[in-house]
Structures are given as C-alpha cells and as structure tokens.
Design an enzyme around this catalytic site. Structure first.
Site, PDB file in Angstrom:
ATOM      1  N   ASP A  33      27.966   7.602 -31.568  1.00 29.70           N
ATOM      2  CA  ASP A  33      27.995   8.875 -30.846  1.00 29.70           C
ATOM      3  C   ASP A  33      27.390   8.648 -29.444  1.00 29.70           C
ATOM      4  O   ASP A  33      26.233   8.228 -29.336  1.00 29.70           O
ATOM      5  CB  ASP A  33      27.177   9.912 -31.632  1.00 29.70           C
ATOM      6  CG  ASP A  33      27.116  11.266 -30.933  1.00 29.70           C
ATOM      7  OD1 ASP A  33      27.604  11.387 -29.790  1.00 29.70           O
ATOM      8  OD2 ASP A  33      26.559  12.200 -31.543  1.00 29.70           O
ATOM      9  N   GLU A  85      11.591 -12.746 -15.787  1.00 33.23           N
ATOM     10  CA  GLU A  85      11.737 -13.404 -17.082  1.00 33.23           C
ATOM     11  C   GLU A  85      13.165 -13.914 -17.214  1.00 33.23           C
ATOM     12  O   GLU A  85      13.645 -14.158 -18.312  1.00 33.23           O
ATOM     13  CB  GLU A  85      11.393 -12.448 -18.220  1.00 33.23           C
ATOM     14  CG  GLU A  85      12.102 -11.112 -18.164  1.00 33.23           C
ATOM     15  CD  GLU A  85      11.657 -10.183 -19.271  1.00 33.23           C
ATOM     16  OE1 GLU A  85      11.945 -10.494 -20.422  1.00 33.23           O
ATOM     17  OE2 GLU A  85      11.005  -9.173 -18.975  1.00 33.23           O
ATOM     18  N   CYS A 117       8.066  -8.393 -19.109  1.00 33.28           N
ATOM     19  CA  CYS A 117       8.166  -7.337 -18.083  1.00 33.28           C
ATOM     20  C   CYS A 117       6.853  -7.097 -17.352  1.00 33.28           C
ATOM     21  O   CYS A 117       6.810  -6.308 -16.409  1.00 33.28           O
ATOM     22  CB  CYS A 117       8.657  -6.040 -18.720  1.00 33.28           C
ATOM     23  SG  CYS A 117      10.239  -6.230 -19.541  1.00 33.28           S
ATOM     24  N   THR A 161      20.475  -0.917 -23.953  1.00 29.54           N
ATOM     25  CA  THR A 161      19.284  -0.965 -23.078  1.00 29.54           C
ATOM     26  C   THR A 161      19.350  -2.178 -22.143  1.00 29.54           C
ATOM     27  O   THR A 161      18.331  -2.719 -21.738  1.00 29.54           O
ATOM     28  CB  THR A 161      17.967  -0.977 -23.896  1.00 29.54           C
ATOM     29  OG1 THR A 161      17.921  -2.154 -24.710  1.00 29.54           O
ATOM     30  CG2 THR A 161      17.845   0.233 -24.785  1.00 29.54           C
ATOM     31  N   SER A 211       8.603  -3.704 -30.871  1.00 29.33           N
ATOM     32  CA  SER A 211       8.356  -3.649 -29.424  1.00 29.33           C
ATOM     33  C   SER A 211       7.875  -2.256 -29.017  1.00 29.33           C
ATOM     34  O   SER A 211       6.990  -2.123 -28.166  1.00 29.33           O
ATOM     35  CB  SER A 211       9.587  -4.077 -28.622  1.00 29.33           C
ATOM     36  OG  SER A 211      10.573  -3.081 -28.629  1.00 29.33           O
ATOM     37  N   HIS A 243       6.301   1.572 -17.685  1.00 25.36           N
ATOM     38  CA  HIS A 243       7.368   0.585 -17.871  1.00 25.36           C
ATOM     39  C   HIS A 243       8.524   1.301 -18.581  1.00 25.36           C
ATOM     40  O   HIS A 243       8.305   2.046 -19.539  1.00 25.36           O
ATOM     41  CB  HIS A 243       6.835  -0.579 -18.707  1.00 25.36           C
ATOM     42  CG  HIS A 243       7.915  -1.504 -19.177  1.00 25.36           C
ATOM     43  ND1 HIS A 243       8.840  -2.048 -18.315  1.00 25.36           N
ATOM     44  CD2 HIS A 243       8.236  -1.955 -20.425  1.00 25.36           C
ATOM     45  CE1 HIS A 243       9.670  -2.808 -19.000  1.00 25.36           C
ATOM     46  NE2 HIS A 243       9.336  -2.772 -20.278  1.00 25.36           N
ATOM     47  N   ASN A 293      17.666  -1.133 -18.022  1.00 23.97           N
ATOM     48  CA  ASN A 293      16.413  -1.896 -18.001  1.00 23.97           C
ATOM     49  C   ASN A 293      16.491  -3.015 -16.964  1.00 23.97           C
ATOM     50  O   ASN A 293      17.403  -3.849 -17.018  1.00 23.97           O
ATOM     51  CB  ASN A 293      16.146  -2.485 -19.395  1.00 23.97           C
ATOM     52  CG  ASN A 293      14.713  -2.991 -19.547  1.00 23.97           C
ATOM     53  OD1 ASN A 293      13.927  -2.949 -18.602  1.00 23.97           O
ATOM     54  ND2 ASN A 293      14.377  -3.453 -20.742  1.00 23.97           N
ATOM     55  N   SER A 326       6.353  -7.650 -23.147  1.00 17.11           N
ATOM     56  CA  SER A 326       6.388  -8.089 -24.541  1.00 17.11           C
ATOM     57  C   SER A 326       5.697  -9.427 -24.680  1.00 17.11           C
ATOM     58  O   SER A 326       5.634 -10.222 -23.747  1.00 17.11           O
ATOM     59  CB  SER A 326       7.832  -8.210 -25.017  1.00 17.11           C
ATOM     60  OG  SER A 326       8.390  -6.940 -25.153  1.00 17.11           O
TER      61      SER A 326
HETATM   62  N1  COA Z   1      22.279  12.321 -30.474  1.00 20.17           N
HETATM   63  C1  COA Z   1      21.058  12.322 -29.889  1.00 20.17           C
HETATM   64  N2  COA Z   1      20.074  11.434 -30.215  1.00 20.17           N
HETATM   65  C2  COA Z   1      20.350  10.507 -31.156  1.00 20.17           C
HETATM   66  C3  COA Z   1      21.594  10.452 -31.795  1.00 20.17           C
HETATM   67  C4  COA Z   1      22.589  11.411 -31.431  1.00 20.17           C
HETATM   68  N3  COA Z   1      23.813  11.434 -31.973  1.00 20.17           N
HETATM   69  N4  COA Z   1      21.570   9.440 -32.683  1.00 20.17           N
HETATM   70  C5  COA Z   1      20.351   8.878 -32.617  1.00 20.17           C
HETATM   71  N5  COA Z   1      19.609   9.522 -31.687  1.00 20.17           N
HETATM   72  C6  COA Z   1      18.251   9.219 -31.248  1.00 20.17           C
HETATM   73  C7  COA Z   1      17.301   8.818 -32.376  1.00 20.17           C
HETATM   74  O1  COA Z   1      16.785   9.960 -33.060  1.00 20.17           O
HETATM   75  C8  COA Z   1      16.258   8.038 -31.604  1.00 20.17           C
HETATM   76  O2  COA Z   1      15.393   8.942 -30.954  1.00 20.17           O
HETATM   77  P1  COA Z   1      13.804   8.861 -31.206  1.00 20.17           P
HETATM   78  O3  COA Z   1      13.393   7.456 -30.841  1.00 20.17           O
HETATM   79  O4  COA Z   1      13.245   9.879 -30.287  1.00 20.17           O
HETATM   80  O5  COA Z   1      13.606   9.137 -32.654  1.00 20.17           O
HETATM   81  C9  COA Z   1      17.068   7.363 -30.506  1.00 20.17           C
HETATM   82  O6  COA Z   1      18.320   8.068 -30.435  1.00 20.17           O
HETATM   83  C10 COA Z   1      17.361   5.900 -30.781  1.00 20.17           C
HETATM   84  O7  COA Z   1      17.913   5.811 -32.068  1.00 20.17           O
HETATM   85  P2  COA Z   1      17.464   4.628 -33.039  1.00 20.17           P
HETATM   86  O8  COA Z   1      18.198   4.791 -34.338  1.00 20.17           O
HETATM   87  O9  COA Z   1      15.987   4.512 -33.071  1.00 20.17           O
HETATM   88  O10 COA Z   1      18.094   3.419 -32.206  1.00 20.17           O
HETATM   89  P3  COA Z   1      18.232   1.896 -32.608  1.00 20.17           P
HETATM   90  O11 COA Z   1      17.401   1.554 -33.776  1.00 20.17           O
HETATM   91  O12 COA Z   1      19.692   1.606 -32.712  1.00 20.17           O
HETATM   92  O13 COA Z   1      17.688   1.132 -31.328  1.00 20.17           O
HETATM   93  C11 COA Z   1      15.949   0.464 -29.784  1.00 20.17           C
HETATM   94  C12 COA Z   1      16.759   1.635 -30.382  1.00 20.17           C
HETATM   95  C13 COA Z   1      15.181   0.965 -28.576  1.00 20.17           C
HETATM   96  C14 COA Z   1      15.001  -0.070 -30.826  1.00 20.17           C
HETATM   97  C15 COA Z   1      16.938  -0.657 -29.336  1.00 20.17           C
HETATM   98  O14 COA Z   1      17.789  -0.147 -28.327  1.00 20.17           O
HETATM   99  C16 COA Z   1      16.254  -1.903 -28.833  1.00 20.17           C
HETATM  100  O15 COA Z   1      15.872  -2.753 -29.608  1.00 20.17           O
HETATM  101  N6  COA Z   1      16.123  -2.061 -27.483  1.00 20.17           N
HETATM  102  C17 COA Z   1      15.531  -3.235 -26.867  1.00 20.17           C
HETATM  103  C18 COA Z   1      14.012  -3.292 -27.004  1.00 20.17           C
HETATM  104  C19 COA Z   1      13.303  -2.287 -26.229  1.00 20.17           C
HETATM  105  O16 COA Z   1      13.828  -1.753 -25.276  1.00 20.17           O
HETATM  106  N7  COA Z   1      12.040  -2.054 -26.603  1.00 20.17           N
HETATM  107  C20 COA Z   1      11.181  -1.087 -25.935  1.00 20.17           C
HETATM  108  C21 COA Z   1       9.764  -1.505 -25.764  1.00 20.17           C
HETATM  109  S1  COA Z   1       9.561  -2.811 -24.604  1.00 20.17           S
END
Ligand code: COA
Length: 436
Positions: A33, A85, A117, A161, A211, A243, A293, A326
């Site tokens: 979605d 990085e 980062c 991301t 992370s 960040h 990012n 990280s």
């Molecule tokens: N409409 C609106 N929001 C939605 C949705 C929809 N249809 N479906 C899911 N979401 C929301 C979730 O509720 C979640 O929100 P929340 O975090 O506020 O609860 C968000 O979208 C992300 O969904 P999630 O299932 O947690 O995503 P994911 O597990 O597929 O991956 C990350 C998210 C960030 C973990 C992933 O993109 C990642 O690993 N990124 C790289 C690492 C990173 O950036 N780390 C950050 C710290 S440095």
C-alpha cells in the site's frame, strides 16, 4: 579576560541528484500500500544516482556550489573532511579526490571520517575544535562535506528508505548559519549490529527494528546527559532536529522527548504533541521527504531545510540537534542560528535543486542500479561514458574504472548543453587519459 571564540557553520550548500523514484511507484512494484511509504515512513520520493554520479561527484558538486555562493577564498581552506559511509576505496579517502577535482591548495589536511551516519557530526565537531585553534591564522576555514548513497536490496523493507545527496559547509569563527553552543559533550557509544555495509556487498545489511531501538536508546542517553551537564533543555530550544533515516523516525524521536518531558517529567506546559512537532521539527524536514535517507548528511539536510524555508523567522533561534550513527555512536548538541540571514538567503540551493528533477520508472531505476554496479567494476571505463548531454549544469562525471584508477571528467561549460561535442578541460584520474 579574553572573549571565547564562537565557532560553527558559516555557510552551507546542498547537492541534489538529478533523478528520483516516487515512493508510490516503488510501493506498486513491491505490492505494498503506497500509504505505508508515504504516511507510515513519511517519504515521498527518493533520490537515485545515475551511473555517472557517485559519492565523489556529489561531494564535488556540493563544494562547487558552496564556493560559488560564499565569500570564502579557497586558499583559506586548511582542513577538508568528508563524513561518509559510502567510501569508494579502503585506503584512498573521498576527501583526496575532492581536493584534486577542486584544485585546492596543498597546504590542507584532508581525510574522511567514518562512523555510519554519525560521520558528518564527527567531522563538524573536529572542525569546530580545529577552528578555535586556527582562528587567527591564514588558513582558518574547515570544509566539511557529507556525501552518501543509501542502498538496500531490491524488494527489502529497507528499500523505501533509500536516497542520496551531499551537504557541504564551511566551519569557521564566522558562524553566520549556526553558532555552536560550547556545552559539555553529550555523547553515547554502544557496539551493536543494527546496520552495516560489508565490503563485498553494494547494499547495506540492516536489522530495522534493532536500529530504531538503538537510535531511541542513544537519544535518551544523550539528551539526559545534555540536560544534566548544560542545565539547558526543552524550554531553551526553538527547534529540535534529528538524524532522519526516514521522516517518521524524526517524529518518533520528537515524541520520545515530548513524552519524557510532559508525561513523565516536570516540564512546563506544552501544546499538544502534533502541534509542538509541527512548530519545532517539521519545518526542517521537507528536503528529507524529497531525497530520502542521505545518511551522514540527513541531520544537516534538515538544518539546511530549516534555514532555507524559514529564513525570515529563524535568526537568533536556538536549535537542539541529535546525530545518530549505527554501530553505534550518537551525540546531542545545540547551537544558535546567526542573526544575519543575508549570509545564507538564496545560497543553500535545495528548492533550486529540486526543480526539474527527472522521475524514473521502476524499470529505469533497476537499470540505473545495475549499470552503476557495473560502472564501479575494474575495466568499466569507456569513452562513451564521457559527459555529452546531461544539460543539467552538472560539471563532474564518474566515467568508470581503468587499470584500477577511477576516472572523473570535468566539463568546461558552466551549464552544459545537449551536444555531442561536449567540451572537457580536465579529466582526472591518477592515470592520465589516452585518446585512442
Ligand atoms: N498506511 C499507513 N501507515 C502504514 C501502512 C498503511 N497502509 N502500513 C504500515 N504502516 C505504518 C506502520 O504502522 C509503521 O508505522 P509505526 O512505525 O509508526 O508503527 C510504518 O508504516 C512502517 O511499517 P513497518 O511494518 O514497521 O515497516 P517495515 O518493518 O517494513 O520496515 C523499517 C520499516 C524502518 C524498519 C525499514 O524500512 C528499515 O529497515 N529501514 C532501514 C533502517 C532504518 O532506517 N533504521 C532507522 C534507524 S537508523
């Protein structure tokens, strides 16, 4: 008693890559979605590098824009640091390529800093220390650049991301953009495997949940020690910048501090969370929503976004900044925005850089990834890679690798026009170019 020297960021410029993928396009390809990416992560578009762009070309373009728009004489640069990085070599720093391509003076210390980062902040802090010692010397400007590509596996949860971009800034004792507060350090280090980039892969490895937890833990630690040691806190900040691996993460960080202050703590009265967030953090986030990012530069992209869009409101305001890398290393610090916005007005270049970007289809994006990977392999150099018709004002191109030398070409034209007889005045590699 001698007055303490104020140091900080003098001027800034942002380089924005020419191509992007809309997150809706990516969502449809991944059968997700689109609102998960648009709303759940808060990203609209992610910048994608063309095969003739790399972390070196981005860094050079950011510096070139900075040099064109600031009053700094390049001969005054005594320190050049690249926070990254996305190194292109285990030994030779990106800083060395940048130094050569910009033709800077030999009287300059050059090196890269690395801690995921956090590396941009590591460079900024070292530059500020260096400036307080070199303030009265001939070469008293430090040039700090952050340049990174965020790349995850196709179809992975990290893929939305991704992003790319570079931010360049001068650090000096004329800190028109951000005067760093001289507070005791609020830093936090903890070894953790939340995100890393093995040399044998072109995509990062990430444990996303870890992370996020590690980021928030580091924020708690650094914010607590900042408050304790500086006796400053929430009420002192007009803005809070973080960040930004994805914009929703900045919201999570803001929410953590808000709840800590107002639900569990003794803080003064506040507006509702969403309103406080809109006032204090969101004004800087608009470029992060557009680029995705940019790793080491993402905090500084937010700062640049704040300076550019809120130019008439931010003079003299105090900003709290949280940097996280990280692995992990983090820091909370603060500064005051300078009182003369004419020094940065119309100079940062984000809005201009976003104009005329080219949208990629999913197939084109995959094609760019594959070609970029091939271009970064030994023997990839070919004359066809010389810049001919980019027509976007970009002036340095990565042409491939020959005999283990990275070859870069610099265009002569200020704004290259589409033309097969594109002029070159310089091609840079440690091996001279030979025409066939
Ligand atoms: N409409 C609106 N929001 C939605 C949705 C929809 N249809 N479906 C899911 N979401 C929301 C979730 O509720 C979640 O929100 P929340 O975090 O506020 O609860 C968000 O979208 C992300 O969904 P999630 O299932 O947690 O995503 P994911 O597990 O597929 O991956 C990350 C998210 C960030 C973990 C992933 O993109 C990642 O690993 N990124 C790289 C690492 C990173 O950036 N780390 C950050 C710290 S440095």
């Amino acid at each position: 008693m001698s007055k303490q020297i104020e140091v900080g960021i003098e001027s800034m410029a942002v380089h924005i890559p020419r191509h992007f993928v809309d997150l809706g396009t990516l969502a449809r390809a991944n059968n997700v979605d689109p609102d998960k990416y648009y709303i759940g992560l808060g990203v609209k578009r992610m910048a994608i590098l063309a095969p003739d762009e790399d972390p070196v070309t981005m860094a050079v373009e950011a510096c070139r824009a900075l040099l064109e728009k600031s009053d700094v004489d390049p001969a005054k640069i005594g320190l050049l640091m690249v926070g990254t990085e996305s190194g292109v070599d285990g030994a030779k720093p990106i800083a060395s390529y940048v130094h050569g391509l910009l033709g800077l003076s030999g009287n300059c210390r050059t090196f890269d800093t690395k801690h995921a980062c956090y590396s941009g902040t590591a460079a900024l802090r070292m530059a500020a220390d260096w400036c307080s010692v070199h303030a009265n010397q001939d070469r008293n400007r430090a040039l700090v650049i952050t340049t990174d590509i965020a790349r995850y596996l196709v179809g992975s949860s990290g893929e939305p991301t991704q992003g790319a971009g570079a931010v360049a800034f001068f650090v000096s004792d004329e800190p028109h953009a951000l005067i760093l507060d001289s507070q005791p350090e609020a830093v936090f280090t903890r070894e953790v495997m939340d995100f890393w980039r093995p040399h044998y892969r072109d995509a990062a490895v990430v444990d996303g949940r870890t992370s996020i937890d590690s980021y928030l833990l580091a924020l708690e630690h650094t914010y607590s020690s900042y408050k304790e040691n500086s006796k400053m806190g929430w009420d002192d900040f007009d803005y809070l910048l973080f960040h930004v691996p994805f914009p929703k993460m900045a919201y999570k960080a803001f929410r953590l501090l808000y709840e800590r202050e107002f639900l569990h703590g003794q803080g003064c009265k506040a507006l509702p969370l969403s309103r406080e967030y809109e006032i204090r953090t969101k004004p800087g986030l608009w470029p992060n929503v557009e680029l995705g990012n940019i790793y080491s530069g993402s905090l500084y992209l937010s700062l640049a976004g704040l300076l550019e869009r809120e130019v008439d409101r931010v003079e003299g305001k105090r900003v709290g900044l949280f940097s996280y890398g990280s692995g992990s290393c983090a820091e909370f610090f603060s500064g005051r925005i300078g009182s003369d916005s004419s020094k940065w007005r119309d100079k940062i270049g984000i809005s201009a850089g976003l104009q005329g970007r080219i949208e990629l289809s999913h197939d084109q994006y995959i094609g760019f990834r594959q070609t970029s990977k091939q271009r970064a392999s030994e023997g990839s150099y070919c004359h066809d890679f010389l810049p001919r018709s980019n027509g976007n004002g970009r002036k340095v191109s990565f042409c491939g690798i020959r005999d283990h030398h990275r070859v870069y070409a610099i265009s002569k034209e200020k704004s290259p026009q589409p033309s097969p007889s594109f002029n070159l005045n310089q091609q840079v590699s440690s091996r001279p170019e030979r025409r066939p």
